[in-house]
Design a protein around this motif. Structure first.
Motif, short mmCIF file in Angstrom:
data_model
loop_
_atom_site.label_atom_id
_atom_site.label_comp_id
_atom_site.label_asym_id
_atom_site.label_seq_id
_atom_site.Cartn_x
_atom_site.Cartn_y
_atom_site.Cartn_z
N TYR A 49 -13.84 51.92 42.22
CA TYR A 49 -14.16 51.19 43.46
C TYR A 49 -12.85 51.02 44.22
N GLY A 50 -12.84 51.37 45.50
CA GLY A 50 -11.61 51.27 46.28
C GLY A 50 -11.12 49.84 46.34
N HIS A 77 -18.02 50.90 39.14
CA HIS A 77 -17.04 49.82 39.19
C HIS A 77 -17.34 48.93 40.41
N ASP A 109 -7.08 44.24 42.51
CA ASP A 109 -5.76 43.70 42.89
C ASP A 109 -5.91 42.94 44.20
N TYR A 145 -6.34 44.51 28.69
CA TYR A 145 -4.96 45.00 28.85
C TYR A 145 -4.17 44.86 27.54
N GLU A 151 0.10 40.13 35.79
CA GLU A 151 0.29 38.81 36.42
C GLU A 151 0.48 37.70 35.40
N GLN A 176 -6.87 49.13 29.78
CA GLN A 176 -5.89 49.78 30.63
C GLN A 176 -5.26 50.92 29.83
P1 FAD Z 1 -9.32 39.24 35.69
O1 FAD Z 1 -10.05 39.42 34.41
O2 FAD Z 1 -9.85 38.26 36.65
O3 FAD Z 1 -7.80 38.90 35.34
C1 FAD Z 1 -6.81 38.89 36.38
C2 FAD Z 1 -5.65 37.99 35.96
O4 FAD Z 1 -6.08 36.62 35.99
C3 FAD Z 1 -5.15 38.23 34.54
O5 FAD Z 1 -3.75 38.03 34.54
C4 FAD Z 1 -5.86 37.16 33.72
O6 FAD Z 1 -5.14 36.81 32.54
C5 FAD Z 1 -5.90 36.01 34.72
N1 FAD Z 1 -7.04 35.11 34.52
C6 FAD Z 1 -8.32 35.46 34.26
N2 FAD Z 1 -9.10 34.37 34.18
C7 FAD Z 1 -8.29 33.28 34.40
C8 FAD Z 1 -8.51 31.88 34.45
N3 FAD Z 1 -9.72 31.34 34.24
N4 FAD Z 1 -7.45 31.07 34.73
C9 FAD Z 1 -6.21 31.60 34.95
N5 FAD Z 1 -5.95 32.93 34.90
C10 FAD Z 1 -6.98 33.77 34.64
N6 FAD Z 1 -9.07 48.24 40.37
C11 FAD Z 1 -9.76 48.66 41.48
O7 FAD Z 1 -9.41 48.27 42.59
N7 FAD Z 1 -10.84 49.50 41.38
C12 FAD Z 1 -11.29 49.96 40.18
O8 FAD Z 1 -12.27 50.72 40.13
C13 FAD Z 1 -10.59 49.54 38.99
N8 FAD Z 1 -10.99 49.96 37.76
C14 FAD Z 1 -10.34 49.51 36.63
C15 FAD Z 1 -10.80 49.90 35.37
C16 FAD Z 1 -10.14 49.49 34.21
C17 FAD Z 1 -10.68 49.91 32.86
C18 FAD Z 1 -8.98 48.68 34.32
C19 FAD Z 1 -8.23 48.26 33.07
C20 FAD Z 1 -8.51 48.27 35.57
C21 FAD Z 1 -9.19 48.66 36.73
N9 FAD Z 1 -8.77 48.26 38.01
C22 FAD Z 1 -9.46 48.67 39.13
C23 FAD Z 1 -7.59 47.39 38.16
C24 FAD Z 1 -7.95 45.88 38.15
O9 FAD Z 1 -8.77 45.58 39.25
C25 FAD Z 1 -6.63 45.09 38.21
O10 FAD Z 1 -5.91 45.27 37.02
C26 FAD Z 1 -6.76 43.61 38.58
O11 FAD Z 1 -5.43 43.12 38.85
C27 FAD Z 1 -7.33 42.73 37.47
O12 FAD Z 1 -8.68 42.86 37.37
P2 FAD Z 1 -9.50 42.16 36.17
O13 FAD Z 1 -10.91 42.43 36.42
O14 FAD Z 1 -8.91 42.53 34.86
O15 FAD Z 1 -9.17 40.61 36.50
#
Ligand code: FAD
Length: 289
Positions: A49-50, A77, A109, A145, A151, A176
């Motif tokens: 997903y972009g 996604h 992100d 991860y 972050e 990741q």
């Molecule tokens: P979260 O699970 O929300 O975590 C983000 C950060 O917040 C982490 O540091 C976590 O520790 C912290 N956090 C979570 N919950 C809490 C809380 N309750 N209180 C405080 N801190 C908290 N990006 C795209 O744009 N498009 C894609 O299609 C895409 N596909 C991906 C597929 C995979 C398998 C992976 C590993 C990554 C992908 N990404 C994609 C990248 C991803 O969107 C980024 O890594 C983003 O920064 C984090 O997303 P997340 O869903 O892991 O976030």
């Protein structure tokens, strides 16, 4: 079919990934790559997903095409940081109406310069998981991860929040990319100890050029082991040799994972059917065991 049901079946499951074109001009090329990847008969194909939400329509379209026309299960996604809650709800409804059963729920992100967090957006992926659950019986995947999310300074916090996300209704996790399997084994040990029991698919990225390695490092902050850096140092200036070495390295990682009891593997095939095919060829007998 729900991906979690597929993962629970006996045998080894290999999945691939494609990303939608950034512009309409690239559409045919992506569709051609998708068809060739589907011909390898993976357990499913995920469609990214972009980051800015720009390719959301294409994500749904391609995920549907994979499922309906190519006969392979798909995983759409969905990110939430760059869209309002209302926009995200609309996308979920559209996915539901088109028959998509599997969603990878991501925060995405945070776009540079955008005010975040705000009341009108989901702040973390676990909130998106909760929202998707309200809309019906989806199979929901999420990201994790092994080296910690960029972050988060403390890996223990990362695992605590991962548990919160899984408890919100996640069926399986995809990692990741990583280039040292020991990091993955260590991560698995720590999350199992924290009570996270859902299947975890290691995400393997075949690095076939020096520029791809730099991009991957910037995106994920992953550590490249010395063994990989030697390969890059020796073959990085020879594109064909680097491609061959990158495929061999990824194959080697996968064989080690399978030998250590892992049954489900996600390959970041990045719209490169020839790379995906070469890896499947290398594994042709191994995945029958
Ligand atoms: P979260 O699970 O929300 O975590 C983000 C950060 O917040 C982490 O540091 C976590 O520790 C912290 N956090 C979570 N919950 C809490 C809380 N309750 N209180 C405080 N801190 C908290 N990006 C795209 O744009 N498009 C894609 O299609 C895409 N596909 C991906 C597929 C995979 C398998 C992976 C590993 C990554 C992908 N990404 C994609 C990248 C991803 O969107 C980024 O890594 C983003 O920064 C984090 O997303 P997340 O869903 O892991 O976030």
């Amino acid at each position: 079919m729900k991906i979690i049901d597929r993962l629970n079946e006996d045998g080894i499951h290999i999945s691939f990934e494609v990303f939608p074109p950034k512009t309409d001009a690239g559409f045919d090329k992506v569709m051609d790559a998708t068809k060739r990847i589907a011909a390898l008969n993976p357990s499913y194909i995920s469609v990214t997903y972009g980051a800015g939400g720009g390719t959301s329509k294409n994500t749904a379209y391609i995920a549907n095409y994979i499922r309906k026309e190519l006969g392979v299960e798909s995983l759409a996604h969905l990110t939430c940081a760059s869209s309002t809650k209302e926009e995200v709800r609309q996308v979920i409804q559209n996915l539901k109406q088109s028959g998509i059963e599997n969603i990878l729920a991501l925060r995405g992100d945070i776009p540079q310069g955008m005010a975040f967090p705000t009341e009108e957006r989901f702040r973390y992926a676990y909130e998106l998981v909760e929202e998707i659950r309200k809309h019906g019986d989806f199979c929901i995947g999420a990201a994790c991860y092994p080296e910690g999310h960029v972050e988060n300074e403390h890996k223990e916090d990362d695992i605590k929040y991962l548990k919160q996300k899984v408890d919100a209704g996640v069926d399986f996790l995809t990692t990741q990319m990583f280039f040292d399997n020991d990091i993955h084994y260590n991560f698995l040990y720590r999350i199992r100890e924290a009570g996270i029991t859902v299947p975890v698919l290691p995400g393997i990225m075949p690095i076939t050029s020096a520029s791809q390695m730099k991009r991957s490092q910037q995106l994920s902050g992953t550590v490249f082991p010395r063994r990989f850096l030697s390969i890059l140092d020796r073959f990085g200036d020879y594109p064909k040799a680097m491609e061959q070495a990158g495929i061999a390295y990824a194959t080697d990682q996968i064989i080690d994972l399978l030998a250590n009891g892992v049954r489900n593997i996600h390959i970041y095939s990045m719209n490169k059917p020839e790379v995906a095919a070469a890896i499947m060829d290398n594994l042709s007998e191994i995945i029958k065991c």
